[in-house]
Scaffold this active site. Structure first.
Site, mmCIF file in Angstrom:
data_model
loop_
_atom_site.group_PDB
_atom_site.id
_atom_site.type_symbol
_atom_site.label_atom_id
_atom_site.label_comp_id
_atom_site.label_asym_id
_atom_site.label_seq_id
_atom_site.Cartn_x
_atom_site.Cartn_y
_atom_site.Cartn_z
ATOM 1 N N LYS A 42 32.803 38.202 38.485
ATOM 2 C CA LYS A 42 34.045 38.324 37.718
ATOM 3 C C LYS A 42 34.605 39.732 37.878
ATOM 4 O O LYS A 42 33.999 40.571 38.538
ATOM 5 C CB LYS A 42 33.822 37.978 36.263
ATOM 6 N N GLY A 43 35.755 39.967 37.269
ATOM 7 C CA GLY A 43 36.475 41.226 37.471
ATOM 8 C C GLY A 43 35.755 42.420 36.864
ATOM 9 O O GLY A 43 34.947 42.283 35.953
ATOM 10 N N GLU A 58 38.514 47.177 34.970
ATOM 11 C CA GLU A 58 38.833 47.862 33.716
ATOM 12 C C GLU A 58 37.622 48.072 32.822
ATOM 13 O O GLU A 58 37.674 48.864 31.870
ATOM 14 C CB GLU A 58 39.846 47.014 32.929
#
Ligand SMILES: Cc1cc2nc3c(=O)[nH]c(=O)nc-3n(C[C@H](O)[C@H](O)[C@H](O)COP(=O)(O)OP(=O)(O)OC[C@H]3O[C@@H](n4cnc5c(N)ncnc54)[C@H](O)[C@@H]3O)c2cc1C
Ligand code: FES
Ligand code: FES
Lengths: 154, 754, 268
Positions: free
Chosen positions: B712-713, B716
């Site tokens: 997943k990302g 941030e």
């Protein structure tokens, strides 16, 4: 009021018509299609516009092109092959967007010319005038150390 | 260059492949719009408003027009001849291409000078003058709730988002979204709580400062338009420009090469509408490239105020939480209303709380617009709720880690929206952070004028929904592979990750995959590269596309009666009798999502959760208030990393950036709304000398089951906890609590002597 | 119709002169809009910001005033066109280690490669690092003008914010720093934002037996000598982007004490 200036650019003799107010980074971009030195802060702070004039690193954004007359100007595009510094930057993933990278590469070469085995403190001080908003700083420090080792070995 | 088109059994994901574009970047040859020059191109330089709020009485461009070398000067009057309603924006159609009738912040573009020499254009800008009838202005987000100064006469929601529809036509308000969430009855639970704590926190306005400043170029004919732009959202640019011009989308082509950093600054429309209109007006290619200074007048990160109140049992269980958040959106909404909602619903933090109430307001003010910045509002929220969490723990005399353990959302438990936590390694991330800090061991708090402290904070984020990514994968006759995606590589390494995903599916080395950069004539739709969504969404789309290509290749093998392991090149040779042909696979990924009801409740708020925690050890100089970070620990749940090395650089890079926002970055405005530090000389960002002495990054062992190969990302995640971890550590060192960012030496010193 | 050629070459904001002798250079100065150019780093910033719009720049690089040497009285003599970097690397600085230490964090390597001692001293920005230190060390400069040379203490060069006592037709040609002798010195700069920022405060301290020289800068509109440690309290300090006046006063107290401490423990 442009005038012709002659200088050497990455080893070749060149001539360019420059206005007195034009900076070196502009002339490299506009007259020679070289984009490795690029303007970002425009104030001498970030190092994106780093070029070497007679072997010394300067901020191309604060350097009048007319003053390069007779000098040898080198940019990151100068060398045909990757050197130890560039290899180390790749191996240590020392960049993200890459906008600051040519400046860091050139400054690191200068640093290693002066200090073949720099301490971390020397690295931080020498490169403190180069900014990386992606903050690849930890990797840059590693890459500089690796480049120093590579250079010493060859 | 190596050309390996042989099949491989070596796993491609999980490998720290050097970025595919490494050579280009270290030799200065990577393509950026910054470099682009087209024959006959004009440069545009912008004349900007000098007042924060005013009606434009007169713009005098005659002297500028008369300057030798000036091609033309354009104001809203000319823009309107082409686009009668020249307003754009992702959430509201509120932002004019050039100011129409009114200006709403200092620095707003009012006119543009075009010339083939940018110096001439710049010179001419100084010859323009404008007169304004000044109007009362509002700068503070809380004041904007009730202020008589109204930034926009009527609200014009774009119609894309259902939750903004009710705002249409509203007037006499600065509220661009009033998001509300109610779970249980927070007020009642608060009354019943044994202890109640209430605090208020603030964050400051800051700026992304990508080192490649915003830049766009447009070239046009009467019926076609090509925009070369440093954009994170090429598909959106195409849709929005086509809408403004009333053209079909296929007449607008948007190309994006590499970006010199983005961080959210290069989303939606920034300069694209302007260059498009200018090029169409003057029938020449037009380039507008902002200086570093001008970026500060273009897009920023929301300042915010957060009032947070918790009801807690004496033994430390949080039973109720009441959150009120005000987001300072500046003069144009940009994506602010999304930040308000999408981040707003995580305002109570990653804690298991029965009764929750959230009100989150997007506000217009007379400051430069605010949008997304690496975290989409989350760092502002975590700053507040994790400072609050520590404050409660210390008041109750409970160890801050223990207090968090007690209240943490466990897997399967419902979050404030009612959505159950899934694949969110909150516990692991918290425990690893505490372990790396050696939390259980005694800590030396220093003496004399150097006091030491440590602190931690944990935050989470829901990935934005509901969004789509498409991708295509072409397998060529020689067995090499090309990936087509509109995902933009702004430095996060998406090209390499996408290539790794395709290579894994196709069982070929990553190095034999190339990724075509966004070009809306060629690459398929993608919502945008933002909010850490792309590895998951585009990555899944690429995976589907590669699987589709494999299926088609296998069909070919079957059709040609070839063995299942026949090399790709041989399949094509057999099929076409020579090296010819290609196979194209397509992938369309859109994860399930359920929109929230009027109480903000939904069973499925997000496709995945990101979890990040920060541990900090620091020293405070008690005579000056200066803080020195000695150890920074970033722990994250990134699922299973596709490229561990790139993940690590994302973690430390994000954390260091947030450290700048935490310790010193701040846009400073005077009483007239003038920005006083719009340059890197006065707006300082972290450099090598600001780096903590030690940085530790760790991705916990985890899996995002719906992600491509468990990933997943991560772009941030490491920003979330930095600010409160630092504030908590400062409190640990000197017993002083700061509630407003940045935590600069003067702020710390003043707090010590209050 | 607009001709492309003209369109592109329309602007000639200033002329660049490159005199080959001091006399020639002095003759070129004096008129309105004429400025000497040394490294150009400060000039370029002012020109880019539009605060300076010269019509002619007189480049001093061919004047041959870039030597560093030790004079007969043991003093350090530095030609005005010496770059800050050349000075920093000069072996002679072993005798003035405080100058080498100060140069290390002054701006960055690229700026130091280009910026000159003369340009640095003539600029008059109170945030600069060498003027307070050189003032405290009792350094002087040689100034050439149409009527010949004069010598003045560095300390007397500054009249106010970006204002110097140099006449428009005068040039700094040399810097002279007296031998350290038994003196001990320290310079501390304090930044309040990033570490590589311009200083919010600079404090130079030189101890000579029982005599203490203190010069403060950055927080003041020019390098300012303090008669005593106590005089710090009375110093006029303005609030700016680096911090409030009140806070900078506190920094001054702290850094002054630290600079004195450091000077006491310095080898020179
Ligand atoms: C990015 C950056 C960061 C910086 N940070 C710092 C810092 O941390 N600390 C610090 O101290 N400084 C700092 N500086 C300032 C730097 O020290 C000055 O820019 C530099 O010293 C000026 O030298 P120059 O030779 O380039 O001067 P120039 O730009 O050539 O000239 C400066 C001024 O002096 C005049 N002049 C030049 N030579 C003479 C002469 N011989 N006689 C009379 N007048 C003359 C010029 O007309 C001009 O007005 C920084 C500068 C930059 C660009
Ligand atoms: S652009 Fe020249 S140093 Fe930043
Ligand atoms: S890699 Fe992006 S700025 Fe350094």
């Amino acid at each position: 009021m442009r005038r012709a200036i002659q200088f050497r650019l990455n080893g070749a003799s060149v001539e360019a018509q420059v206005a007195p107010h034009e900076t070196l980074v502009e002339v490299l971009r506009e007259e020679f299609g070289l984009f490795g030195a690029r303007e970002s802060c425009g104030q001498g702070l970030c190092g994106c516009c780093t070029v070497l004039v007679d072997g010394t690193a300067v901020s191309g954004c604060l350097y009048l092109a007319a003053l390069a007359e007779g000098a040898h100007v080198q940019t990151v595009e100068g060398a045909a092959e990757l050197d130890a510094v560039q290899e180390a930057f790749i191996e240590r993933a020392a960049f993200q967007c890459g906008f600051c990278t040519p400046g860091f590469v050139l400054m690191t070469r200068q640093l290693l010319d002066e200090h073949p085995d720099p301490s971390e403190d020397e690295i931080r001080h020498y490169l403190s005038g180069n900014l990386c908003r992606c903050a690849a700083y930890p990797e840059i420090i590693e890459a500089v150390k690796l480049a120093a080792r590579k250079r010493r070995q060859s | 260059m190596k050309r390996a088109t042989q099949a491989t059994e070596t796993p491609q994901v999980g490998r720290s492949v050097p970025r595919l574009e490494s050579w280009l970047k270290v030799t200065g040859r990577a393509e950026y719009v910054h470099n682009l020059r087209l024959p006959g191109m004009l440069y545009g330089k912008i004349f900007r408003s000098s007042v924060a709020h005013g009606r434009i009485k007169r713009i005098d461009v005659s002297a500028a027009r008369a300057l030798a070398g000036v091609h033309s000067v354009v104001t809203a009057a000319e823009v309107k001849t082409l686009v009668p309603e020249p307003y754009y924006g992702p959430a509201f159609h509120d932002q004019p291409v050039l100011a129409v009738d009114k200006v709403r912040y200092v620095g707003e573009p009012v006119a543009v000078v075009l010339a083939s020499d940018p110096h001439v254009a710049e010179e001419a800008v100084h010859l323009i003058s404008a007169e304004y009838e000044e109007l009362p202005a509002v700068y503070d987000e809380v004041e904007a709730m009730t202020s008589k100064a109204i930034v926009h006469e009527t609200l014009k929601p774009a119609g894309t988002f259902p939750d903004l529809k009710h705002l249409k036509g509203r007037s006499n308000t600065n509220v661009a979204l009033d998001f509300r969430l109610r779970r249980g009855d927070a007020a009642k639970a608060m009354k019943g709580a044994e202890r109640v704590f209430e605090h208020r926190f603030r964050t400051q306005q800051v700026m992304h400062t990508p080192l490649e400043p915003l830049v766009s170029v447009a070239e046009s004919t009467d019926s076609s338009l090509t925009i070369h732009t440093a954009s994170q959202s090429p598909s959106f640019v195409r849709i929005e420009i086509a809408r403004l011009l009333g053209w079909p989308e296929n007449r607008v082509r948007v190309r994006v090469p590499f970006l010199g950093g983005g961080f959210g600054a290069k989303l939606y429309i920034k300069l694209e509408a302007l260059v498009a209109v200018l090029s169409l007006l003057v029938h020449r290619p037009v380039k507008v490239s902002l200086t570093m200074e001008e970026q500060f007048f273009t897009i920023t990160k929301h300042a915010s105020t957060f009032r947070i109140k918790s009801g807690v049992t004496r033994d430390g269980r949080i039973v109720a939480r009441d959150c009120e958040v005000w987001w300072n959106g500046g003069a144009y909404a940009d994506i602010g209303p999304r930040v308000t909602q999408k981040s707003g619903f995580t305002a109570p933090g990653p804690y298991d709380i029965q009764d929750v109430s959230i009100d989150s307001y997007a506000l217009y003010t007379n400051l430069p617009p605010a949008g997304a910045l690496r975290g989409f509002g989350i760092p502002q929220l975590v700053w507040a709720y994790e400072s609050h969490t520590d404050m409660i723990a210390r008041e109750l005399g409970i160890d801050p880690v223990e207090f968090r353990r007690k209240n943490l959302l466990r897997e399967g438990r419902p979050q404030a929206t009612g959505t159950r936590m899934k694949d969110a390694a909150l516990e692991k991330v918290l425990e690893r952070t505490a372990a790396l800090l050696e939390w259980e061991k005694p800590f030396d708090h220093g003496s004399g004028t150097v006091r030491r402290g440590r602190g931690l904070a944990i935050g989470f984020k829901a990935c934005i929904a509901n969004t789509t990514s498409l991708a295509a994968v072409s397998v060529n006759a020689d067995g090499s592979c090309t990936v087509y995606t509109s995902c933009v590589d702004m430095g996060q390494g998406s090209d390499t990750a996408m290539a790794q995903i395709a290579a894994e599916v196709l069982r070929m080395p990553t190095e034999s995959v190339t990724v075509v950069h966004s070009d809306t004539d060629v690459t398929p739709f993608d919502m945008a590269t933002l909010g850490s969504r792309s590895l998951f969404h585009s990555g899944n789309a690429v995976k589907l596309a590669a699987e589709d290509a494999v299926r088609k290749l296998n069909e070919l093998r079957a059709e040609l009666k070839l063995a299942a392991d026949t090399p790709i090149a041989d399949v094509f040779r057999k099929k076409y009798g020579m090296r010819a042909g290609s196979v194209m696979g397509g992938g369309n990924f859109i994860p399930p999502y359920t929109p929230p009801d009027e109480n903000g409740q939904t069973e499925n708020a997000t496709p995945f959760w990101m979890v990040g925690a920060t541990g900090v050890e620091l020293e405070v100089d008690t005579e000056t208030g200066r803080v020195r970070i000695t150890r920074l620990i970033n722990v994250a749940d990134v699922g299973t990393p596709i490229n561990p090395r790139i993940v690590e650089t994302q973690l430390s890079g994000g954390a260091i950036m947030q450290l700048g926002f935490t310790l010193f970055e701040k846009m400073l405005f005077d009483a007239e709304g003038q920005l006083r530090n719009a340059s890197l000389a006065e707006y300082k960002i972290p450099g090598l000398l600001d780096l903590p002495a030690e940085i530790v990054n760790e991705a916990v062992v985890a899996e995002q089951r719906s992600g491509p190969f468990g990933a997943k990302g991560v772009g941030e995640t490491a920003t979330f906890g930095v600010s409160p971890a630092v504030a908590n550590a400062i409190h640990d060192a000197i017993g002083v609590r700061l509630t407003e960012l940045p935590l600069n030496p003067e702020a710390v010193f003043q707090a010590m002597h209050k | 119709m607009l001709k492309i050629g003209e369109e592109e070459r329309g602007l000639s904001p200033f002329e660049l002169a490159e005199p080959r002798s001091l006399r020639e250079a002095l003759a070129l100065l004096g008129a309105d809009g004429v400025r000497p150019l040394s490294g150009g780093t400060a000039l370029m910033l002012m020109m880019k910001a539009g605060v300076l719009r010269p019509t002619r720049l007189v480049n001093l690089r061919r004047l041959g005033i870039d030597q560093i040497e030790r004079g007969n009285g043991g003093e350090l003599r530095v030609g005005a066109m010496t770059t800050l970097r050349a000075l920093e690397k000069s072996p002679l600085l072993k005798e003035w280690p405080v100058i080498a230490r100060t140069l290390r964090t002054l701006s960055n390597v690229r700026v130091r490669n280009v910026a000159t001692v003369g340009g640095h001293l003539a600029h008059g920005d109170p945030h600069m690092d060498l003027p307070p230190l050189l003032s405290a060390l009792g350094a002087t400069v040689t100034i050439a003008g149409p009527k010949g040379e004069r010598t003045t203490p560095v300390e007397a060069l500054y009249a106010g914010y970006l204002e110097t006592t140099l006449a428009r037709n005068e040039l700094i040609t040399q810097l002279l720093v007296p031998a350290m002798g038994a003196r001990r010195a320290a310079y501390l700069k304090c930044t309040t934002r990033s570490a590589d920022d311009w200083p919010a405060l600079g404090v130079a301290v030189v101890l000579d037996g029982r005599k203490t020289s203190i010069v403060v800068s950055a927080a003041t509109d020019r390098p300012t000598r303090l008669a005593s440690v106590e005089a710090a309290e009375g110093l006029r300090i303005e609030s700016d982007l680096h911090g409030s006046a009140q806070y900078k006063k506190q920094l001054l107290r702290v850094y002054l004490a630290r600079a004195i401490h450091e000077a006491r423990h310095a080898s020179h």
